[in-house]
Scaffold this motif. Structure first.
Motif, short mmCIF file in Angstrom:
data_model
loop_
_atom_site.label_atom_id
_atom_site.label_comp_id
_atom_site.label_asym_id
_atom_site.label_seq_id
_atom_site.Cartn_x
_atom_site.Cartn_y
_atom_site.Cartn_z
N UNK A 48 -2.50 -161.58 -98.35
CA UNK A 48 -1.76 -160.32 -98.51
C UNK A 48 -2.66 -159.32 -99.22
N UNK A 49 -2.75 -158.12 -98.66
CA UNK A 49 -3.61 -157.09 -99.25
C UNK A 49 -2.80 -156.10 -100.08
N UNK A 50 -3.24 -155.90 -101.30
CA UNK A 50 -2.70 -154.86 -102.18
C UNK A 50 -3.76 -153.77 -102.28
N UNK A 51 -3.36 -152.52 -102.07
CA UNK A 51 -4.31 -151.41 -102.09
C UNK A 51 -4.32 -150.77 -103.48
N UNK A 52 -5.50 -150.53 -104.06
CA UNK A 52 -5.57 -150.02 -105.43
C UNK A 52 -4.92 -148.65 -105.59
N UNK A 53 -4.29 -148.44 -106.74
CA UNK A 53 -3.80 -147.12 -107.13
C UNK A 53 -4.26 -146.86 -108.56
N UNK A 54 -4.11 -145.61 -109.02
CA UNK A 54 -4.74 -145.23 -110.30
C UNK A 54 -4.16 -145.98 -111.49
N UNK A 55 -2.87 -146.33 -111.43
CA UNK A 55 -2.21 -147.01 -112.55
C UNK A 55 -1.50 -148.27 -112.05
N UNK A 56 -1.39 -149.28 -112.91
CA UNK A 56 -0.49 -150.42 -112.70
C UNK A 56 -0.93 -151.41 -111.62
N UNK A 57 -2.13 -151.28 -111.08
CA UNK A 57 -2.53 -152.20 -109.99
C UNK A 57 -2.48 -153.66 -110.44
N UNK A 58 -2.92 -153.91 -111.68
CA UNK A 58 -2.97 -155.30 -112.15
C UNK A 58 -1.56 -155.88 -112.26
N UNK A 59 -0.62 -155.05 -112.75
CA UNK A 59 0.77 -155.53 -112.85
C UNK A 59 1.36 -155.79 -111.46
N UNK A 60 0.98 -154.96 -110.51
CA UNK A 60 1.50 -155.14 -109.15
C UNK A 60 0.98 -156.45 -108.56
N UNK A 61 -0.30 -156.72 -108.78
CA UNK A 61 -0.86 -158.01 -108.33
C UNK A 61 -0.09 -159.17 -108.97
N UNK A 62 0.24 -159.02 -110.25
CA UNK A 62 1.00 -160.08 -110.95
C UNK A 62 2.36 -160.31 -110.29
N UNK A 63 3.04 -159.22 -109.94
CA UNK A 63 4.36 -159.36 -109.32
C UNK A 63 4.24 -160.08 -107.97
N UNK A 64 3.21 -159.73 -107.20
CA UNK A 64 3.01 -160.43 -105.92
C UNK A 64 2.73 -161.92 -106.16
N UNK A 65 1.91 -162.22 -107.18
CA UNK A 65 1.60 -163.62 -107.47
C UNK A 65 2.87 -164.40 -107.83
N UNK A 66 3.70 -163.75 -108.67
CA UNK A 66 4.95 -164.39 -109.08
C UNK A 66 5.81 -164.73 -107.85
N UNK A 67 5.90 -163.78 -106.92
CA UNK A 67 6.78 -163.99 -105.76
C UNK A 67 6.17 -164.94 -104.73
N UNK A 68 4.83 -164.99 -104.66
CA UNK A 68 4.20 -165.98 -103.78
C UNK A 68 4.58 -167.38 -104.25
N UNK A 69 4.63 -167.54 -105.58
CA UNK A 69 4.97 -168.86 -106.13
C UNK A 69 6.46 -169.14 -106.05
N UNK A 70 7.28 -168.11 -106.12
CA UNK A 70 8.73 -168.31 -106.08
C UNK A 70 9.39 -167.08 -105.45
N UNK A 71 9.67 -167.19 -104.15
CA UNK A 71 10.17 -166.04 -103.39
C UNK A 71 11.55 -165.58 -103.86
N UNK A 72 12.28 -166.45 -104.56
CA UNK A 72 13.62 -166.04 -105.01
C UNK A 72 13.53 -164.95 -106.07
N UNK A 73 12.34 -164.71 -106.59
CA UNK A 73 12.21 -163.68 -107.64
C UNK A 73 11.89 -162.30 -107.06
N UNK A 74 11.94 -162.18 -105.72
CA UNK A 74 11.55 -160.91 -105.08
C UNK A 74 12.46 -159.75 -105.50
#
Lengths: 338, 303
Positions: free
Chosen positions: B244-270
């Motif tokens: 899955x590709x996340x495209x960089x933005x000026x703010x919060x990119x790292x947090x967004x990657x974290x949210x994707x990681x969380x949901x990859x591990x547990x989709x019920x948290x979407x």
């Protein structure tokens, strides 16, 4: 490498049999057409050719020494591959002189199944440099490439110096501001794109509404423009809308205008452009006749006068009369446009 | 058989940021949830805050931090100097390359494996198989390709390479020879004064009614809405999408990657992750393309 002055071929559009006949009668060297489905990038209701009309068109053109090209220049999609290969087979059966293709997978089918059918790389293939063009040459032996409307004249000359593939450039007609084949603005708003559906800003999504303070044009609900009474309204193609950026309201991408490269003819001939393409399969037979006639005369004058060629004011007036919003531009051929 | 865990990729930086901001950003990326990082200038050859050796230095630092690094080619290649930069990138000898133009494929074919980027227009199995034979070990479908079409394409393809889907970010919808940022300031591209440095998330373009519509990013035009496929992770995995590709933005990119990681591990948290993402996104969410609708639409809205 220098080129002897090339005889430039004139490649004209036809969306119907009368338009094809108009192009042939007015001086086209090649006429390009499409079938009545999404295998070509002008997939509009009521436009294009069924097999019988195409057969008649090919006979009419060939009897008069004119070649016919078939555009099969959208991207084939899963579950419908045979629609695209069927179009290729139809072209071979009808004696079409060359097909205009964008998709590499379809080109492979053509080169394996119909090795004697000439291949032109469509502008929808987005080949803006000679390495890309030489890719299609190496793998599919393409004869010609149509350049996207993004290169300056000097850049086109550089492409021509570095490929044996014939180069066709746009001379006149509606202007794509974006690289052809790499624009999804239309599908973003309407779900229909040039690559998949063969449509851009489709008519079914257009709404016009007269408001007390002006005439609004919308595409699937998106306000594309609002005209005051003294302004000439144009078709709401997304890239030619009036939008707001940083507090300014203006044509943020491009004005409604047509490309007209007539004055560049001697230059295009000098650098070795093989063919000039006229846009407009969606336009009327009268448009095709008028534009073809002007460009045929201009090409003859250019051959005769060489670098001393200047466009006749009457020709320019004829072309302006059929231009989008009656405005014209040299587009990317003229570097400051960028 | 349990499908392999989905990987997270950070797409190439599409905007023009000041040199220090870029270095800071990738220092943070080294410790982020991204498995794969795409690097390099893919939009405009005039952007020069970082030169090729700078990108290589970042690439080595990220590789040392355990990231799989990919060097991305410019998508619109017009001039001989563009081609020179392309040849240098293709011959780097160290990192795999993402081809974003057929000219890049021409130079890579038969010499090195590559990633077939989203701007190569791969819409069918015949074309995907061709690129696989030429060396594509992973591919990114066009942004406008719907789920059903991707599913059919993968079923029709013999031994498809790994599939990566653009899952988050403002979508690069179009390329032009013209610079629209320069045009906004009545400048020509050749004398653009590098105005895009002032717009780290691009310049918002709104309709005459004030509706955010597009974003101008130099010669590229983006969607103003942010593609977000986070709610679709189970079906992406079911299709066999590995990255899955996340495209960089000026703010919060790292947090967004974290949210994707969380949901990859547990989709019920979407659902809760989508709520947390909302204030981190520079625009409204959209997912229309994935659902075979106009790309601008978001699930649950009327057409």
């Amino acid at each position: 490498m220098t080129h002897s002055p090339t005889r430039i071929e004139l490649v004209c559009p036809a969306g119907s049999l009368p338009a094809l006949q108009a192009a042939v009668d007015s001086g086209a060297d090649h006429v390009y057409i499409g079938l009545r489905d999404n295998t070509n990038a002008r997939n509009f209701a009521g436009l294009n050719f069924d097999a019988e009309a195409a057969r008649q068109g090919v006979r009419y053109a060939h009897d008069r020494g004119v070649k016919v090209l078939l555009a099969i220049n959208t991207y084939p999609q899963p579950g419908a591959w045979e629609r695209w290969t069927g179009a290729v087979d139809t072209a071979a059966r009808l004696g079409i002189d060359a097909i205009i293709v964008a998709d590499p997978g379809l080109m492979r089918y053509v080169s394996r199944t119909h090795p004697r059918l000439d291949l032109h790389l469509s502008v929808q293939g987005s080949a803006t440099n000679y390495e890309a063009i030489n890719f299609y040459r190496r793998h599919f032996n393409i004869r010609r490439a149509v350049l996207p409307r993004v290169l300056s004249v000097a850049q086109i000359a550089d492409v021509i110096r570095n490929t044996p593939v014939e180069i066709e450039a746009f001379g006149f007609g509606s202007l794509c501001v974006m690289v052809e084949g790499r624009c999804a603005l239309s599908s973003y708003v309407t779900g229909e794109s040039p690559n998949m559906t063969g449509a851009c800003s489709p008519a079914a999504a257009v709404r016009w509404e007269q408001k007390p303070d002006g005439l609004e044009s919308r595409l699937n609900g998106i306000l594309v423009n609002k005209y005051h009474d003294d302004e000439q309204a144009a078709y709401p193609t997304l890239c030619k809308g009036r939008f707001e950026v940083g507090g300014a309201s203006y044509y943020a991408i491009e004005e409604p205008a047509s490309l007209n490269a007539l004055e560049l003819l001697p230059e295009l001939a000098r650098i070795g452009v093989k063919a000039i393409k006229i846009e407009g399969r969606q336009r009327s037979p009268a448009y095709v006749a008028a534009v073809t006639r002007v460009w045929r005369r201009a090409l003859e004058a250019c051959t005769h006068y060489g670098s001393g060629f200047t466009p006749n004011p009457a020709w320019l007036a004829d072309l302006r009369a059929v231009s989008e919003g009656r405005q014209q531009t040299l587009g990317a051929y003229y570097r400051p446009w960028k | 058989m349990k499908p392999r865990a989905t990987k997270l990729a950070l797409g190439p930086l599409l905007y023009y940021w000041a040199r220090e901001q870029v270095f800071d950003f990738y220092r943070a990326v080294a410790g982020s949830a991204a498995d794969i990082v795409y690097l390099g200038e893919v939009v405009c050859s005039r952007r020069h805050e970082l030169r090729a050796p700078d990108w290589l230095a970042i690439a080595r630092a990220l590789a040392a931090a355990g990231k799989e690094v990919v060097l991305s080619t410019q998508a619109l290649i017009e001039s001989e100097s563009d081609l020179k930069a392309l040849r240098r990138l293709v011959a780097n000898g160290e990192f795999i390359v993402e081809a974003n133009d057929v000219g890049a494929v021409h130079l890579l074919a038969g010499t090195a494996p590559f990633i077939a980027g989203p701007h190569l227009n791969i819409y069918n199995s015949a074309t995907l198989e061709l690129f696989r034979e030429l060396g594509a070990q992973r591919w990114v479908p066009p942004l406008e390709m719907p789920r059903a079409m991707l599913s059919a394409l993968l079923q029709e393809t013999t031994a498809p390479p790994a599939t990566e889907v653009f899952a988050y970010g403002r979508m690069p919808l179009a390329f032009s020879a013209r610079c629209f940022t320069a045009r906004r300031f009545n400048l020509q591209k050749d004398g653009c004064e590098f105005r895009c440095l002032e717009y780290p998330d691009g310049m918002l373009l709104s309709t005459g009614e004030g509706r955010p519509f597009l974003v101008l990013n130099g010669i590229q035009t983006h969607s103003a809405a942010v593609c977000n496929l986070l709610p679709f992770l189970p079906e992406l995995r079911e299709l066999g999408v590995q990255v899955l590709r996340v495209s960089p933005q000026a703010q919060h990119t790292i947090e967004i990657l974290d949210e994707f990681r969380t949901c990859i591990e547990d989709a019920t948290r979407a659902a809760s992750a989508m709520q947390r993402l909302a204030p981190l996104m520079p625009g409204a969410a959209c997912d229309g393309y994935w659902r075979a609708r106009p790309g601008i639409e978001a699930a649950g809205t009327a057409s």
